[in-house]
Design a protein around this motif. Structure first.
Motif, PDB file in Angstrom:
ATOM      1  N   VAL A 175       0.838  -1.198   0.000  1.00 49.55           N
ATOM      2  CA  VAL A 175       0.000   0.000   0.000  1.00 49.55           C
ATOM      3  C   VAL A 175       0.871   1.245   0.000  1.00 49.55           C
ATOM      4  O   VAL A 175       1.855   1.335   0.737  1.00 49.55           O
ATOM      5  N   ALA A 176       0.512   2.218  -0.832  1.00 50.01           N
ATOM      6  CA  ALA A 176       1.120   3.544  -0.790  1.00 50.01           C
ATOM      7  C   ALA A 176       0.138   4.472  -0.076  1.00 50.01           C
ATOM      8  O   ALA A 176      -1.056   4.471  -0.386  1.00 50.01           O
ATOM      9  N   PHE A 177       0.625   5.233   0.870  1.00 45.55           N
ATOM     10  CA  PHE A 177      -0.240   6.079   1.696  1.00 45.55           C
ATOM     11  C   PHE A 177      -0.135   7.531   1.265  1.00 45.55           C
ATOM     12  O   PHE A 177       0.938   8.125   1.284  1.00 45.55           O
ATOM     13  N   PHE A 178      -1.281   8.102   0.853  1.00 42.77           N
ATOM     14  CA  PHE A 178      -1.353   9.539   0.589  1.00 42.77           C
ATOM     15  C   PHE A 178      -1.672  10.208   1.921  1.00 42.77           C
ATOM     16  O   PHE A 178      -2.801  10.134   2.409  1.00 42.77           O
ATOM     17  N   ASP A 179      -0.669  10.859   2.506  1.00 42.49           N
ATOM     18  CA  ASP A 179      -0.841  11.347   3.879  1.00 42.49           C
ATOM     19  C   ASP A 179      -1.381  12.759   3.978  1.00 42.49           C
ATOM     20  O   ASP A 179      -1.724  13.212   5.076  1.00 42.49           O
ATOM     21  N   GLY A 180      -1.518  13.479   2.863  1.00 41.30           N
ATOM     22  CA  GLY A 180      -2.205  14.769   2.864  1.00 41.30           C
ATOM     23  C   GLY A 180      -1.432  15.882   3.541  1.00 41.30           C
ATOM     24  O   GLY A 180      -0.697  15.658   4.506  1.00 41.30           O
ATOM     25  N   CYS A 181      -1.611  17.103   3.061  1.00 46.05           N
ATOM     26  CA  CYS A 181      -0.883  18.237   3.640  1.00 46.05           C
ATOM     27  C   CYS A 181      -1.440  18.633   5.007  1.00 46.05           C
ATOM     28  O   CYS A 181      -0.692  18.812   5.972  1.00 46.05           O
ATOM     29  N   LEU A 182      -2.766  18.747   5.121  1.00 46.17           N
ATOM     30  CA  LEU A 182      -3.364  19.088   6.417  1.00 46.17           C
ATOM     31  C   LEU A 182      -3.381  17.888   7.352  1.00 46.17           C
ATOM     32  O   LEU A 182      -3.191  18.033   8.562  1.00 46.17           O
ATOM     33  N   MET A 183      -3.606  16.698   6.811  1.00 49.99           N
ATOM     34  CA  MET A 183      -3.639  15.505   7.659  1.00 49.99           C
ATOM     35  C   MET A 183      -2.280  15.259   8.306  1.00 49.99           C
ATOM     36  O   MET A 183      -2.202  14.847   9.464  1.00 49.99           O
ATOM     37  N   SER A 184      -1.209  15.509   7.589  1.00 51.92           N
ATOM     38  CA  SER A 184       0.119  15.218   8.126  1.00 51.92           C
ATOM     39  C   SER A 184       0.625  16.300   9.072  1.00 51.92           C
ATOM     40  O   SER A 184       1.590  16.087   9.814  1.00 51.92           O
ATOM     41  N   THR A 185      -0.020  17.459   9.071  1.00 57.05           N
ATOM     42  CA  THR A 185       0.400  18.523   9.984  1.00 57.05           C
ATOM     43  C   THR A 185      -0.622  18.758  11.100  1.00 57.05           C
ATOM     44  O   THR A 185      -0.275  18.761  12.277  1.00 57.05           O
ATOM     45  N   MET A 186      -1.878  18.905  10.732  1.00 63.93           N
ATOM     46  CA  MET A 186      -2.902  19.191  11.736  1.00 63.93           C
ATOM     47  C   MET A 186      -3.466  17.931  12.394  1.00 63.93           C
ATOM     48  O   MET A 186      -3.892  17.949  13.536  1.00 63.93           O
ATOM     49  N   PHE A 187      -3.459  16.807  11.658  1.00 62.82           N
ATOM     50  CA  PHE A 187      -4.044  15.564  12.169  1.00 62.82           C
ATOM     51  C   PHE A 187      -2.996  14.447  12.174  1.00 62.82           C
ATOM     52  O   PHE A 187      -3.233  13.351  11.695  1.00 62.82           O
ATOM     53  N   THR A 188      -1.847  14.767  12.753  1.00 63.93           N
ATOM     54  CA  THR A 188      -0.715  13.830  12.768  1.00 63.93           C
ATOM     55  C   THR A 188      -1.077  12.515  13.435  1.00 63.93           C
ATOM     56  O   THR A 188      -0.703  11.432  12.961  1.00 63.93           O
ATOM     57  N   GLU A 189      -1.818  12.578  14.526  1.00 65.32           N
ATOM     58  CA  GLU A 189      -2.174  11.350  15.252  1.00 65.32           C
ATOM     59  C   GLU A 189      -3.034  10.430  14.385  1.00 65.32           C
ATOM     60  O   GLU A 189      -2.868   9.208  14.402  1.00 65.32           O
ATOM     61  N   THR A 190      -3.946  11.003  13.623  1.00 65.72           N
ATOM     62  CA  THR A 190      -4.785  10.191  12.733  1.00 65.72           C
ATOM     63  C   THR A 190      -3.932   9.485  11.680  1.00 65.72           C
ATOM     64  O   THR A 190      -4.166   8.319  11.357  1.00 65.72           O
ATOM     65  N   ASN A 191      -2.938  10.180  11.160  1.00 66.08           N
ATOM     66  CA  ASN A 191      -2.052   9.540  10.190  1.00 66.08           C
ATOM     67  C   ASN A 191      -1.250   8.408  10.818  1.00 66.08           C
ATOM     68  O   ASN A 191      -1.050   7.353  10.210  1.00 66.08           O
ATOM     69  N   GLN A 192      -0.783   8.613  12.038  1.00 66.91           N
ATOM     70  CA  GLN A 192      -0.049   7.544  12.720  1.00 66.91           C
ATOM     71  C   GLN A 192      -0.962   6.346  12.989  1.00 66.91           C
ATOM     72  O   GLN A 192      -0.551   5.188  12.849  1.00 66.91           O
ATOM     73  N   ASN A 193      -2.196   6.625  13.348  1.00 66.78           N
ATOM     74  CA  ASN A 193      -3.155   5.532  13.553  1.00 66.78           C
ATOM     75  C   ASN A 193      -3.488   4.819  12.251  1.00 66.78           C
ATOM     76  O   ASN A 193      -3.769   3.618  12.249  1.00 66.78           O
ATOM     77  N   THR A 194      -3.442   5.549  11.148  1.00 69.78           N
ATOM     78  CA  THR A 194      -3.658   4.925   9.839  1.00 69.78           C
ATOM     79  C   THR A 194      -2.570   3.894   9.559  1.00 69.78           C
ATOM     80  O   THR A 194      -2.853   2.759   9.149  1.00 69.78           O
ATOM     81  N   LEU A 195      -1.325   4.268   9.801  1.00 71.13           N
ATOM     82  CA  LEU A 195      -0.214   3.334   9.609  1.00 71.13           C
ATOM     83  C   LEU A 195      -0.344   2.137  10.541  1.00 71.13           C
ATOM     84  O   LEU A 195      -0.067   0.992  10.153  1.00 71.13           O
ATOM     85  N   TYR A 196      -0.778   2.387  11.769  1.00 73.32           N
ATOM     86  CA  TYR A 196      -0.966   1.311  12.756  1.00 73.32           C
ATOM     87  C   TYR A 196      -2.023   0.309  12.276  1.00 73.32           C
ATOM     88  O   TYR A 196      -1.811  -0.912  12.323  1.00 73.32           O
TER      89      TYR A 196
END
Length: 424
Positions: A175-196
């Motif tokens: 899987v390649a993850f599109f982590d998004g500009c706002l998601m990777s800065t404002m919603f960092t925890e959600t992105n980490q949970n996505t990887l988890y």
């Protein structure tokens, strides 16, 4: 020309409903206005622009249309034409240039702004600003949005490493993850949970380090050149990875990525590459349902879901978030009344059209009170902030919380793991 004026779109349109049935505030009415301009029967004046700006762009009219009118494409093209010929005041020109030609065209600039926000929160400035009431001078509901935004993550966590990856010995999918500009800065925890969650599902995950903003904000605002530039950069970034699936955790971003073939339709050397790219794009909820997560558990709670319009109406990925919710032990799922109606967020709509956005939100919160849900789940960051704003406006912060589906699933999975460890 495909619009037969049948009216099936009318009850699907939030602005038509909120204006008490004003024809000009409906998809059918806006198409008539655009056609009148195209035919030379009407000038593209302030009335036309105001109606196009009042549209949420939620595209709920598209599934309702028996003629298959792709209203979203028509809307974006019309906005692009208006922006091309419009003379903005100097302050507006400067603001649009700062947002569309500077900030969102380069991820490193987003990270710089994030560092500034983190410093703002860690110093007394934030408390002083809130106590002074300065935010009340901002337009619309900006003051509420400032309060409900998640706290800024430490800058080191918000800066993407050169290559971020989760490896598996025998991965089920790459899987390649599109982590998004706002998601990777404002919603960092959600992105980490996505990887988890992807790791727990048996996926090998790679996060391309050259990806940029999806360009959806540019496309919606008529800034087509910026959207095209970002689309090409993202296609090139993900072509370097032979992934089975390009996963997103934001309905608006996913829809923007899915629209690349239309965005690049006039460029033969790019359109096929765009089709190959968009064919792999999908929401994390769809992938998690397909792969099946380990058992999840929460304390008994009544949960409802406010869908992302773009996830359902553009990406056509409907029902998977509800399937995930129903799979969590302890969750009782209650459908949001009229859940197919937009929450009023629509990108930055709640900032530029606050009156209409809040009317729509108030209806949503009336429905939340009616079903007495303790958790409102969303699948898009804008929807999440909008529902948090609704909770704040209604004084429900002690009894209701809004949460992204990724964060709730991660919470439930970790709780089930803890319960299993304790049982052993």
């Amino acid at each position: 020309m495909n619009c037969t004026r049948c009216g099936f779109c009318l009850p699907a349109c939030p602005t038509y409903i909120q204006t008490g049935g004003n024809e000009a505030s409906s998809p059918r009415g806006r198409i008539a206005l655009m056609k009148a301009v195209a035919d030379g029967k009407k000038e593209p004046d302030e009335e036309v622009e105001a109606q196009l700006n009042e549209c949420l762009g939620c595209r709920a009219c598209e599934p309702a249309c028996p003629s298959g009118v792709n209203y979203g494409h028509i809307l974006e093209q019309a906005r692009a034409v208006i922006q091309e010929h419009k003379s903005h005041s100097l302050p507006i020109r400067m603001l649009r240039k700062a947002v569309f030609q500077w900030l969102f065209l380069d991820r490193s600039r987003m990270e710089t702004v994030h560092r500034m926000r983190w410093m703002y929160e860690k110093t007394p400035v934030q408390k002083l600003m809130r106590k002074s009431g300065a935010f009340r001078m901002l337009p619309g509901e900006a003051a509420i949005m400032e309060r409900v935004m998640p706290g800024a993550a430490p800058p080191k966590k918000a800066v993407r490493p050169p290559v971020q990856a989760v490896f598996q010995d025998n991965p089920i999918k790459k899987v390649a993850f599109f982590d998004g500009c706002l998601m990777s800065t404002m919603f960092t925890e959600t992105n980490q949970n996505t990887l988890y969650l992807l790791e727990k599902s048996g996926c090998e995950v790679v996060v391309p380090d050259t990806q940029q903003c999806c360009g959806a904000l540019h496309a919606h605002a008529g800034e087509t050149d910026g959207a095209v530039k970002l689309a090409k950069q993202n296609i090139e970034a993900f072509e370097q990875i032979d992934a089975d699936f390009i996963v997103t955790n934001a309905g608006g971003c996913g829809a923007g990525l899915k629209e690349y073939p239309f965005l690049l339709k006039e460029e033969p050397e790019w359109v096929e590459r765009a089709k190959a790219f968009s064919a792999k794009v999908g929401d994390i909820s769809t992938l998690l349902v397909e792969l099946e997560l380990p058992p999840m558990k929460l304390e008994a709670e009544l949960v409802t879901y406010q869908p992302s319009c773009h996830l359902e109406n553009v990406m056509k990925e409907k029902g998977n978030v509800e399937k995930l919710l129903r799979s969590i032990d302890g969750v009782t799922y209650a459908a949001m009344p009229d859940k197919e109606q937009c929450c009023g967020s629509a990108g930055i709509y709640n900032l530029v059209q606050p009156e209409m956005a809040m009317k729509i939100l108030d209806k949503k919160m009336t429905d939340v009170r009616h079903i007495q849900a303790g958790i409102i789940v969303t699948s898009n960051p804008g929807c999440l902030l909008q529902m948090k704003a609704g909770i704040e406006r209604e004084g429900l912060t002690e009894s209701v919380r809004a949460v992204h589906i990724v964060d709730l699933a991660a919470e439930a999975l970790k709780q089930a793991e803890l319960a299993g460890t304790a049982a052993k």
